[in-house]
Design a protein around this motif. Structure first.
Motif, PDB file in Angstrom:
ATOM      1  N   ALA A   1       1.132  -0.856  -0.292  1.00  0.00           N
ATOM      2  CA  ALA A   1      -0.240   0.124   0.318  1.00  0.00           C
ATOM      3  C   ALA A   1       0.984   1.406   0.276  1.00  0.00           C
ATOM      4  O   ALA A   1       1.000   2.284  -0.930  1.00  0.00           O
ATOM      5  CB  ALA A   1      -0.194  -0.297   1.142  1.00  0.00           C
ATOM      6  N   LYS A   2       2.040   1.212   1.244  1.00  0.00           N
ATOM      7  CA  LYS A   2       2.844   3.013   0.521  1.00  0.00           C
ATOM      8  C   LYS A   2       3.854   2.934  -0.009  1.00  0.00           C
ATOM      9  O   LYS A   2       3.134   3.834  -1.087  1.00  0.00           O
ATOM     10  CB  LYS A   2       3.878   2.357   2.037  1.00  0.00           C
ATOM     11  CG  LYS A   2       4.750   2.717   2.075  1.00  0.00           C
ATOM     12  CD  LYS A   2       5.216   2.953   3.640  1.00  0.00           C
ATOM     13  CE  LYS A   2       5.778   4.209   4.112  1.00  0.00           C
ATOM     14  NZ  LYS A   2       6.366   4.087   5.902  1.00  0.00           N
ATOM     15  N   GLU A   3       3.859   1.402  -1.534  1.00  0.00           N
ATOM     16  CA  GLU A   3       4.975   1.883  -2.196  1.00  0.00           C
ATOM     17  C   GLU A   3       3.233   1.464  -3.006  1.00  0.00           C
ATOM     18  O   GLU A   3       4.439   3.332  -4.300  1.00  0.00           O
ATOM     19  CB  GLU A   3       5.360  -0.231  -2.384  1.00  0.00           C
ATOM     20  CG  GLU A   3       5.760  -0.218  -4.032  1.00  0.00           C
ATOM     21  CD  GLU A   3       6.386  -1.451  -4.325  1.00  0.00           C
ATOM     22  OE1 GLU A   3       4.948  -2.334  -5.605  1.00  0.00           O
ATOM     23  OE2 GLU A   3       6.415  -2.655  -3.429  1.00  0.00           O
TER      24      GLU A   3
ATOM     25  N   LEU B   1      -5.926   0.781   1.933  1.00  0.00           N
ATOM     26  CA  LEU B   1      -5.607  -1.034   2.267  1.00  0.00           C
ATOM     27  C   LEU B   1      -6.958  -0.997   3.630  1.00  0.00           C
ATOM     28  O   LEU B   1      -6.960  -0.209   4.479  1.00  0.00           O
ATOM     29  CB  LEU B   1      -3.822  -0.875   2.995  1.00  0.00           C
ATOM     30  CG  LEU B   1      -3.634  -1.873   3.756  1.00  0.00           C
ATOM     31  CD1 LEU B   1      -3.833  -3.272   2.898  1.00  0.00           C
ATOM     32  CD2 LEU B   1      -2.893  -1.378   5.052  1.00  0.00           C
ATOM     33  N   THR B   2      -7.403  -1.905   3.107  1.00  0.00           N
ATOM     34  CA  THR B   2      -7.866  -2.693   4.588  1.00  0.00           C
ATOM     35  C   THR B   2      -8.110  -3.849   4.757  1.00  0.00           C
ATOM     36  O   THR B   2      -7.589  -4.832   3.659  1.00  0.00           O
ATOM     37  CB  THR B   2     -10.015  -2.381   3.296  1.00  0.00           C
ATOM     38  OG1 THR B   2      -9.988  -0.911   3.212  1.00  0.00           O
ATOM     39  CG2 THR B   2     -11.004  -2.716   4.487  1.00  0.00           C
TER      40      THR B   2
ATOM     41  N   SER C   1      -7.985  -4.364  14.944  1.00  0.00           N
ATOM     42  CA  SER C   1      -7.589  -2.748  15.636  1.00  0.00           C
ATOM     43  C   SER C   1      -6.202  -3.185  15.659  1.00  0.00           C
ATOM     44  O   SER C   1      -5.349  -1.938  15.441  1.00  0.00           O
ATOM     45  CB  SER C   1      -8.037  -2.399  16.908  1.00  0.00           C
ATOM     46  OG  SER C   1      -9.092  -2.327  16.919  1.00  0.00           O
ATOM     47  N   VAL C   2      -5.371  -4.845  15.487  1.00  0.00           N
ATOM     48  CA  VAL C   2      -3.961  -4.825  16.287  1.00  0.00           C
ATOM     49  C   VAL C   2      -3.496  -4.002  14.855  1.00  0.00           C
ATOM     50  O   VAL C   2      -2.451  -3.633  14.647  1.00  0.00           O
ATOM     51  CB  VAL C   2      -3.196  -6.200  16.434  1.00  0.00           C
ATOM     52  CG1 VAL C   2      -2.476  -5.822  16.690  1.00  0.00           C
ATOM     53  CG2 VAL C   2      -3.981  -5.737  17.556  1.00  0.00           C
ATOM     54  N   ALA C   3      -4.089  -4.760  13.475  1.00  0.00           N
ATOM     55  CA  ALA C   3      -3.695  -4.648  12.627  1.00  0.00           C
ATOM     56  C   ALA C   3      -2.893  -2.978  11.724  1.00  0.00           C
ATOM     57  O   ALA C   3      -2.197  -2.446  10.870  1.00  0.00           O
ATOM     58  CB  ALA C   3      -4.323  -5.741  11.405  1.00  0.00           C
ATOM     59  N   GLN C   4      -4.055  -2.724  11.906  1.00  0.00           N
ATOM     60  CA  GLN C   4      -4.720  -0.881  11.875  1.00  0.00           C
ATOM     61  C   GLN C   4      -3.371  -0.757  12.499  1.00  0.00           C
ATOM     62  O   GLN C   4      -2.950   0.867  12.224  1.00  0.00           O
ATOM     63  CB  GLN C   4      -5.710  -0.251  12.124  1.00  0.00           C
ATOM     64  CG  GLN C   4      -6.625  -0.765  11.431  1.00  0.00           C
ATOM     65  CD  GLN C   4      -8.373  -0.378  11.785  1.00  0.00           C
ATOM     66  OE1 GLN C   4      -8.478  -0.736  12.590  1.00  0.00           O
ATOM     67  NE2 GLN C   4      -9.014  -0.112  10.885  1.00  0.00           N
TER      68      GLN C   4
ATOM     69  N   ARG D   1      -0.408  -1.902  13.284  1.00  0.00           N
ATOM     70  CA  ARG D   1       0.865  -2.115  12.891  1.00  0.00           C
ATOM     71  C   ARG D   1       0.734  -1.471  11.668  1.00  0.00           C
ATOM     72  O   ARG D   1       2.044  -0.580  11.478  1.00  0.00           O
ATOM     73  CB  ARG D   1       0.779  -3.153  12.901  1.00  0.00           C
ATOM     74  CG  ARG D   1       1.760  -4.492  11.884  1.00  0.00           C
ATOM     75  CD  ARG D   1       1.716  -5.101  11.914  1.00  0.00           C
ATOM     76  NE  ARG D   1       2.054  -6.476  13.311  1.00  0.00           N
ATOM     77  CZ  ARG D   1       1.169  -6.681  14.003  1.00  0.00           C
ATOM     78  NH1 ARG D   1       0.071  -7.574  12.880  1.00  0.00           N
ATOM     79  NH2 ARG D   1       1.356  -7.099  14.756  1.00  0.00           N
ATOM     80  N   ALA D   2      -0.465  -0.855  11.074  1.00  0.00           N
ATOM     81  CA  ALA D   2      -0.115   0.403   9.409  1.00  0.00           C
ATOM     82  C   ALA D   2       0.372   1.608  10.191  1.00  0.00           C
ATOM     83  O   ALA D   2       1.045   2.375   9.223  1.00  0.00           O
ATOM     84  CB  ALA D   2      -1.452   0.090   8.591  1.00  0.00           C
ATOM     85  N   ARG D   3       0.040   2.083  11.372  1.00  0.00           N
ATOM     86  CA  ARG D   3      -0.232   3.665  11.197  1.00  0.00           C
ATOM     87  C   ARG D   3       1.036   3.621  11.687  1.00  0.00           C
ATOM     88  O   ARG D   3       2.133   4.700  11.341  1.00  0.00           O
ATOM     89  CB  ARG D   3      -1.411   4.114  12.698  1.00  0.00           C
ATOM     90  CG  ARG D   3      -2.296   4.152  11.794  1.00  0.00           C
ATOM     91  CD  ARG D   3      -3.334   5.059  13.042  1.00  0.00           C
ATOM     92  NE  ARG D   3      -3.207   4.140  14.359  1.00  0.00           N
ATOM     93  CZ  ARG D   3      -4.437   3.254  14.062  1.00  0.00           C
ATOM     94  NH1 ARG D   3      -5.338   3.128  13.577  1.00  0.00           N
ATOM     95  NH2 ARG D   3      -4.507   2.626  15.681  1.00  0.00           N
TER      96      ARG D   3
END
Length: 160
Positions: free
Chosen positions: A25-27, A32-33, A67-70, A72-74
């Protein structure tokens, strides 16, 4: 380009899959969901009361995992949405991909087979091919060796 959807739960395979989806997603600079699907039939036949309780617990667990995944993304500078669904895993994922107009699905292969694994070793490539054929969405498979396989990298799956 549509959003990237990362079908994930918890555990080591989930973390690897989430990390790859975040990097992708960053690249690509795209949305991203994180998607978590629980199949309530895993517990077998249940009374309506127990079935409702299991579904409620699955939703709670799914929201916690997402929530944990979000988070991690943040930490990596990516804002991500999260969706928790209940139903048969593969059809639920395919339906969501179409609803979201997704461009890419990221899924992870478990290191060891587990009866609770949605994508078991040896079957994940056929699941990926099925999704690509039914949705036209690119599927990226994250392996236990933390490598990504795209369509051109996956072994050919024999049709039955």
């Amino acid at each position: 380009m549509g959003p990237i959807v990362c079908a994930t739960r918890g555990g080591e395979a989930g973390r690897r899959t989430q990390e790859r989806a975040i990097a992708l997603a960053k690249e690509r600079g795209t949305e991203l969901t994180f998607l978590c699907v629980f199949d309530p039939s895993f517990a077998g036949p249940l009374s309506s009361t127990l079935s409702a309780a299991v579904a409620e617990e699955q939703q709670w667990l799914g929201r916690a995992l997402m929530s944990v995944a979000q988070a991690r993304a943040r930490e990596r500078g990516v804002e991500a949405g999260a969706v928790v669904l209940s139903g048969p895993v593969l059809p639920s994922i395919e339906e969501y991909l179409c609803e979201a107009s997704a461009s890419t699905l990221v899924i992870g292969e478990a290191k060891i087979d587990s009866p609770l694994a949605a994508f078991r070793r040896g079957t994940i490539d056929s699941c990926a091919k099925h999704v690509e054929q039914h949705t036209s969405v690119e599927v990226v498979v994250v392996t236990p060796a933390n490598k990504s396989r795209r369509k051109q990298d996956r072994p050919q799956v024999q049709q039955a």
